[in-house]
Write an enzyme that holds these catalytic residues in place. Structure first.
Site, short mmCIF file in Angstrom:
data_model
loop_
_atom_site.label_atom_id
_atom_site.label_comp_id
_atom_site.label_asym_id
_atom_site.label_seq_id
_atom_site.Cartn_x
_atom_site.Cartn_y
_atom_site.Cartn_z
N ASP A 234 0.87 -1.16 0.00
CA ASP A 234 0.00 0.00 0.00
C ASP A 234 0.91 1.22 0.00
O ASP A 234 1.88 1.26 0.74
CB ASP A 234 -0.87 -0.01 1.27
CG ASP A 234 -1.82 1.17 1.31
OD1 ASP A 234 -2.55 1.38 0.31
OD2 ASP A 234 -1.84 1.89 2.31
N GLU B 143 -2.30 -1.91 -5.81
CA GLU B 143 -3.57 -1.32 -6.18
C GLU B 143 -3.27 -0.30 -7.28
O GLU B 143 -2.37 0.52 -7.10
CB GLU B 143 -4.13 -0.62 -4.94
CG GLU B 143 -5.58 -0.39 -4.92
CD GLU B 143 -6.00 0.29 -3.61
OE1 GLU B 143 -7.19 0.38 -3.37
OE2 GLU B 143 -5.12 0.75 -2.85
N ASP C 190 -2.46 1.33 7.57
CA ASP C 190 -1.81 1.05 6.29
C ASP C 190 -1.44 -0.42 6.12
O ASP C 190 -1.53 -0.97 5.03
CB ASP C 190 -0.57 1.93 6.13
CG ASP C 190 -0.92 3.41 6.13
OD1 ASP C 190 -2.03 3.75 5.65
OD2 ASP C 190 -0.12 4.22 6.62
#
Ligand code: ZN
Length: 355
Positions: free
Chosen positions: A167, A251, A333
């Protein structure tokens, strides 16, 4: 002579881009690479100085314009932009008919002749396109694309035990599903503060004065230093991730959309996420690793990675939270990185679709 090539190729690129847009708007027709290349002889008659540039370098420009549009239509890039004289790095391409002498440290280029070089890495293979570039600090580079004839490595199998989710965020540069946090390097922040100071000095100097030129040069040198520091940092981390894992889940971020948010723009562009993803992609290909990309999904931070509870009350300020359903305490996170890994593996049918 290098600058003559750079200037001519930039001129041609902008002219082709303008022409492509004009023809599309007025005739609803799309000019191909060949249409553009066919314009070159006529242009050479109009602008005699164009003949001083290697004609294959000119041909390469039409390919680059076409590639820029292809990338745009494949949603890989923004709409093609005109090239500015002010870009800190300027370049042109030599597609073929050049030589590299690895033992005598020189290259032989069309129209330019023999140029002394420092060769950073020896290689074996067929020479493909080369790119000659010049920086605003007066350094010249040639990068050579080589086909080594080797097959791409076979994909290494992966499962949940050797896949990492990452992330990326503003508080930490990247956070992994294994709980590792990498922060933005302090030296980058320090350099940026110094850059701001130097830029202020430039604006105080009289335009056209020698003092101003000196200050502008200092800014260019620092810019280059920052870009090298950033590149080192990104290469170090992308290499580490690729060598320690068989698959990496990320992502796909809407970075250009995020950059429109002005407050975030500065720090995000300094972080260089899109460059990190680019490096991860090519390094995965190089070492037979897999990059798993998943679409952006709203609850990556809000979803409890243990039980699937969605915490709708989570705000951007909440760095940690406790799941009311299963009682697990989350780092925001790390939890998001675990969810990214889970989603990516579920998409590969490597994990059951539970919550
Ligand atoms: Zn939970």
């Amino acid at each position: 002579m290098i600058w003559k090539h750079i200037d001519t190729c930039r001129f041609l690129y902008n002219l082709f881009l303008e022409e492509k847009i004009r023809v599309y708007q007025s005739e609803n027709k799309s000019l191909t690479m060949f249409d553009l290349s066919n314009m070159i002889p006529e242009l050479k008659k109009q602008h005699e100085w164009m003949s001083e540039t290697n004609s294959q370098s000119l041909q390469a420009v039409s390919r680059n314009v076409e590639t820029a549009f292809k990338n745009f239509f494949r949603k890989k890039a923004n709409f093609p932009k005109f090239k500015s004289k002010k870009n800190p790095v300027q370049s042109f391409q030599i597609p073929q008919h050049y030589e590299v002498n690895l033992t005598e440290n020189k290259v032989k280029l069309p129209k330019l002749g023999i140029v002394k070089t420092v060769i950073s890495r020896k290689f074996v293979g067929t020479l493909k396109t080369s790119t000659v570039s010049a920086t605003s600090t007066g350094k010249y580079y040639i990068s050579v694309l080589v086909d080594d004839g080797l097959k791409e490595p076979e994909l290494v199998p992966f499962d949940s035990s050797n896949t990492v989710g990452i992330d990326v965020g503003l508080t930490s540069f990247l956070v992994t599903s294994d709980g590792i946090k990498e922060d933005n390097p302090r030296y980058l922040k320090n350099s940026l503060a110094r850059l701001k100071h130097l830029q202020q000095l430039v604006s105080r100097k009289v335009k056209g004065s020698n003092n101003r030129k000196k200050s502008v040069r200092k800014v260019a040198i620092l810019h280059e230093q920052i870009s090298n520091q950033r590149s080192d940092f990104l290469h170090k981390h992308s290499f580490k991730l690729v060598s320690e894992n068989q698959a990496i889940a990320v992502e796909t971020l809407n970075i250009s959309g995020m950059l429109k948010n002005h407050k975030l723009a500065r720090s995000i562009s300094d972080v260089g996420w899109s460059e990190l993803f680019r490096q991860l992609e090519y390094k995965c290909n190089m070492y037979g690793k897999t990059l798993l990309k998943i679409g952006q999904f709203e609850p990556s931070s809000k979803l409890c990675s243990i039980c699937g509870y969605i915490n709708h009350d989570l705000t951007l300020e909440d760095r940690e939270w406790t799941c009311p359903e299963c009682g697990i305490h989350h780092d925001r996170d790390i939890n998001a990185a675990i969810n990214i890994k889970k989603m990516a593996l579920q998409a590969q049918n490597l994990l059951p679709n539970s919550g």
